[in-house]
Design an enzyme around this catalytic site. Structure first.
Site, PDB file in Angstrom:
ATOM      1  CG  HIS A 374      37.917   0.180  33.659  1.00  0.00           C
ATOM      2  ND1 HIS A 374      36.963   0.096  34.867  1.00  0.00           N
ATOM      3  CD2 HIS A 374      37.251   1.222  32.928  1.00  0.00           C
ATOM      4  CE1 HIS A 374      36.457   0.894  34.666  1.00  0.00           C
ATOM      5  NE2 HIS A 374      36.060   1.781  33.473  1.00  0.00           N
ATOM      6  CB  SER A 488      29.249   3.214  32.731  1.00  0.00           C
ATOM      7  OG  SER A 488      29.588   2.466  33.771  1.00  0.00           O
ATOM      8  CB  THR A 499      28.972  -0.609  35.981  1.00  0.00           C
ATOM      9  OG1 THR A 499      29.489  -1.850  35.165  1.00  0.00           O
ATOM     10  CG2 THR A 499      30.211   0.311  36.504  1.00  0.00           C
TER      11      THR A 499
END
Length: 652
Positions: A374, A488, A499
């Protein structure tokens, strides 16, 4: 994503360097086969003119923060929180805001949050699986014969490399959000915006009511690995790589998918390489090194140093530089949805390399999906890649049940590792600890067919709000209280946006749940409150998507204090700030008809990880938690009851 990108520069200059590595392709054969897309508008055409992520007004951040705290705190604690926040705004906050604005003005190539967000991920020492790496599972092909492991893996491989080559040559269609697709998703739009200079292209798209999205994360998809280092990891990129990594039975294989001229091998040649791997009779690895990527990052960093010092450096470089990881699992799913979630979220770690930017995973019975690291990027880039290759592999596959593998350009080699007793001990220890960790995880799911995305719209309520309202009602039903909730929200409409957090637990949702569970409100009253919830929820989502939340702003102000060696404001150590940011309900959605399942692990040990989607024919959610603290099955049962209650109120 180049190593340089992780620190400071994620501007288009890096993309030029990335593209240069592939622009030396010679003797291109069958151009239509080489590229998944050949966009007339260059991939990064809108990047230069994208709007910059705004720094919110400090007073608005104060109001939004306090609004998010209101449903979580007692009156006494809330009054303390108000005083603490007002003191911060009047004193340290004002000075930090000025410094943040000044820094932002001197770094117009990026966003104020980008570097801080990379740093946050790369400094975290928690293990990647469950904690960070999410899963996305493809819908099965409707043609059963195409779900054969070898056929599906080859088709996914072919389409994935075609996507990469389109990206390298900057002819991948730019990602654009079309507010009115009939007017903007047209040849005219592409012609007009393509003719405009890059510095004006975004404004031209805006006149069509279309909004180009940030594409800077896309280069992080391929030829990248997060490498463990003490205190802070780094991202390694090799834009010249030609090979893929394949894992099977804990063993590692590589082969070139591009020939000497940089052209993609034919589908039957790719099939031939994968066939050799599938038919290889090498026994299951006794010491599967992949399980080392399942550990605390400092622990893994020390072990990797030892592996390199004992003669394994070159093999590790082959893994790091591979275009991506293709995992061939020996497990079959057999329509077991619990098994889908566990296999694609964590498995047993022996046939994974969680550090790769992403892994394409194909089970023995052809169920396929992605597990991705991520730090380099968010859902927008991954979902675009996911949808594009799914569409091609299910509508225009290159390999069919009667396709014959070719032995031409077969370059498969197995990576061999020199493991001393110390390295073997690393593997055994990691394997046992990971098994215990995975066994502590509780996973369940819900598919609720009495309410759909279209039905929510018919009742004039936001489908996303209805799902979030269900989560609040379920948790309140079980525990009788309200907790920090994280949803998110992408800010990719801005240059180098990442984000923002949308806070779905509001004073409206609290009023609804209190009224629902106390039986003090009529259905008509609850319906009216639900409408208020939906209106306010949509407002918060819009604000977050437009960079007008408060979480990233407050985080950046804290980082400004740190990097300038200023005293840490007491606000950040307050009870209420910590309580809000302990995400007991961590939620995220990647809605797409191509997604069979999506999910991630709990963020807090006492919390739930909830990946959800509002589908055309049902509402769905995958729920994870740690069994010592929560039972995902129990939460799903409470969620089912909450959805029934909500449905009755809507339909009544």
């Amino acid at each position: 994503m180049l190593i340089r990108l992780v620190s400071q520069n994620v501007a288009a200059g890096n993309f030029i360097q990335y593209r240069y590595a592939s622009s030396r392709i010679k003797n291109v054969k069958d151009v239509n086969y080489q590229y998944l897309q050949r966009s007339k508008v260059p991939t990064m055409h809108f990047q230069k003119s994208l709007p910059r992520l705004p720094i919110p007004d400090l007073l608005k951040t104060e109001g939004r923060y306090l609004n998010a705290l209101r449903p979580l705190l007692s009156d006494v604690d809330y009054e303390k929180a108000v005083l603490t926040m007002k003191d911060f705004v009047a004193n340290e906050g004002k000075k930090l805001q000025e410094q943040l604005i000044a820094k932002d003005k001197n770094n117009k190539h990026t966003s104020y949050i980008c570097d801080y967000w990379f740093d946050l991920y790369l400094r975290d020492r928690a293990a990647l699986p469950i904690n960070y790496n999410p899963l996305l599972v493809f819908q099965n092909d409707t043609r059963l014969e195409y779900n054969n492991q070898l056929i599906r893996a080859t088709n996914l491989l072919t389409s994935a490399v075609r996507f990469m080559l389109s990206l390298r040559e900057q002819i991948l269609e730019p990602e654009v959000y079309h507010l009115q697709p009939k007017k903007s998703d047209t040849p005219l739009f592409r012609t007009v915006t393509g003719l405009l200079p890059e510095s004006l292209s975004w404004y031209g798209a805006y006149l069509f009511k279309a909004f180009p999205l940030d594409m800077s994360q896309f280069i992080g998809l391929f030829s990248a690995t997060r490498i463990p280092q003490l205190n802070k990891d780094k991202i390694f990129r090799d834009p010249t790589s030609k090979h893929v990594l394949v894992q099977k039975s804990g063993n590692f294989y590589i082969f070139d998918v591009l020939d000497a001229d940089g052209n993609l091998l034919s589908p039957t040649e790719l099939l031939g390489n994968l066939t050799q791997i599938v038919n290889d009779n090498t026994p299951t690895a006794e010491y599967p090194l992949g399980v080392l990527t399942c550990q605390n990052r400092d622990e893994w960093a020390k072990q990797r140093i030892h592996l390199e010092e004992t003669g394994n450096g070159e093999a590790l470089k082959k893994i790091d530089s591979a275009i991506f990881n293709l995992v061939l699992d020996d497990e079959s799913i057999n329509d077991n949805k619990h098994k889908i979630l566990s296999e694609f979220l964590h498995a047993d770690g022996t046939n994974r390399w969680f550090d790769k930017s992403f892994s394409l995973i194909v089970t023995k019975d052809g169920v396929s999906g992605i597990n991705f690291e991520h730090s380099w990027g968010d859902g927008v880039a991954v979902l675009r890649f996911f949808q594009d290759i799914y569409k091609e592999t299910t509508t225009k596959p290159f390999i069919h049940p009667d396709s014959k593998p070719s032995n031409t350009n077969n370059t498969v080699s197995k990576l061999d590792f020199k493991l001393d007793d110390k390295s073997k001990e690393f593997v055994n220890k990691a394997r046992k600890e990971y098994e215990d960790w995975c066994n502590s995880l509780s996973i369940d799911y819900i598919l609720y067919e009495e309410l759909t995305k279209e039905a929510c719209k018919k009742f004039k309520v936001s489908p996303d709000c209805i799902m979030q309202l269900g989560f609040q009602a379920a948790y309140h039903l079980l525990h009788g209280k309200y907790v920090g909730t994280y949803e998110s929200c992408s800010t990719s409409a801005f240059k180098h946006g990442r984000t923002e957090t949308m806070r779905p637990c509001t004073d409206r949702t609290k009023a609804f749940c209190d009224g629902l569970h106390s039986n003090k409100c009529s259905k008509e009253e609850l319906r009216a409150i639900m409408q208020e919830c939906s209106t306010y929820h949509s407002q918060l989502v819009k604000e977050a998507a437009m960079g007008e939340g408060f979480d990233r702003h407050m985080f950046a102000l804290m980082k400004i204090a740190e990097e300038n060696n200023l005293p840490r404001p007491k606000l950040y150590d307050s009870y209420e700030y910590k309580f809000l940011n302990k995400s007991i309900l961590s939620t995220s959605t990647l809605s797409s008809p191509n997604v069979l399942a999506g999910g991630f692990g709990p963020v807090a040990k006492e919390g739930f990880g909830i990946g959800y989607s509002a589908f055309a024919d049902k509402l769905g959610a995958a729920v994870t938690s740690y069994g010592a603290h929560n039972d995902s099955r129990q939460f799903v049962e409470a969620l089912h009851k909450s959805f029934i209650d909500i449905t009755k109120i809507l339909s009544g």
